[in-house]
Design an enzyme around this catalytic site. Sequence first.
Site, short mmCIF file in Angstrom:
data_model
loop_
_atom_site.label_atom_id
_atom_site.label_comp_id
_atom_site.label_asym_id
_atom_site.label_seq_id
_atom_site.Cartn_x
_atom_site.Cartn_y
_atom_site.Cartn_z
N PRO A 118 0.84 -1.21 0.00
CA PRO A 118 0.00 0.00 0.00
C PRO A 118 0.87 1.26 0.00
O PRO A 118 1.90 1.32 0.68
CB PRO A 118 -0.79 -0.10 1.30
N CYS B 228 0.17 9.30 -0.96
CA CYS B 228 0.94 10.45 -1.43
C CYS B 228 0.24 11.73 -1.01
O CYS B 228 -0.99 11.80 -1.01
CB CYS B 228 1.06 10.40 -2.95
N HIS C 181 8.98 6.19 -6.12
CA HIS C 181 7.83 7.09 -5.97
C HIS C 181 8.22 8.51 -6.37
O HIS C 181 7.52 9.18 -7.14
CB HIS C 181 7.34 7.03 -4.51
N GLU C 182 9.36 8.98 -5.84
CA GLU C 182 9.79 10.35 -6.13
C GLU C 182 10.27 10.51 -7.57
O GLU C 182 10.02 11.56 -8.20
CB GLU C 182 10.88 10.78 -5.14
N HIS D 6 7.30 11.12 -9.72
CA HIS D 6 6.87 12.52 -9.70
C HIS D 6 7.67 13.35 -10.70
O HIS D 6 7.10 14.18 -11.41
CB HIS D 6 7.04 13.13 -8.30
#
Length: 111
Positions: free
Chosen positions: A25, A28, A70-71, A74
Site C-alpha cells: 500500500p 501520497c 515514488h519520487e 513525480h
Amino acid sequence: MDLMYLHVVINPEVKILDYSKIIFPEACESVKGFFADVPRYRALELKGLDENGKQFSQYATGWLARIIQHEMDHLNGIIYTDIMDRKSLTCSCWNVVNDRGGRVELPYGVY
C-alpha cells in the site's frame, strides 16, 4: 525500515537491479485521503550529483527503493494512481467520515 537522512540529488538516474516487484500500500500528499496497492521493483541503484556537485551512487532495497521510485515517478509526471491496482484504491479516512456522520473536509492546498 531504516532511518534515512534527507539528500539532495541533482539529475537523478535509477538503474533497476532486481526486476521482481513487491506490492505494498502506498499513499501520497498529492492525493490526500487515499491509498492503494502499488507494485515497485525490489532493488535499484540511484546515481546523481550531491549538493556539492560530486557524483555519487547508492544501492537501495525495500522501503528506500520504494520511496526513490515514488519520487522519480513525480519527476516524470506520474503519481501512484497511474500505476496502482485500481481495485485496491481505498479512502484512508473512513473512520473520520463515519465519526462525523459524513461531514468532513479534506483540504487540498497550500496552508
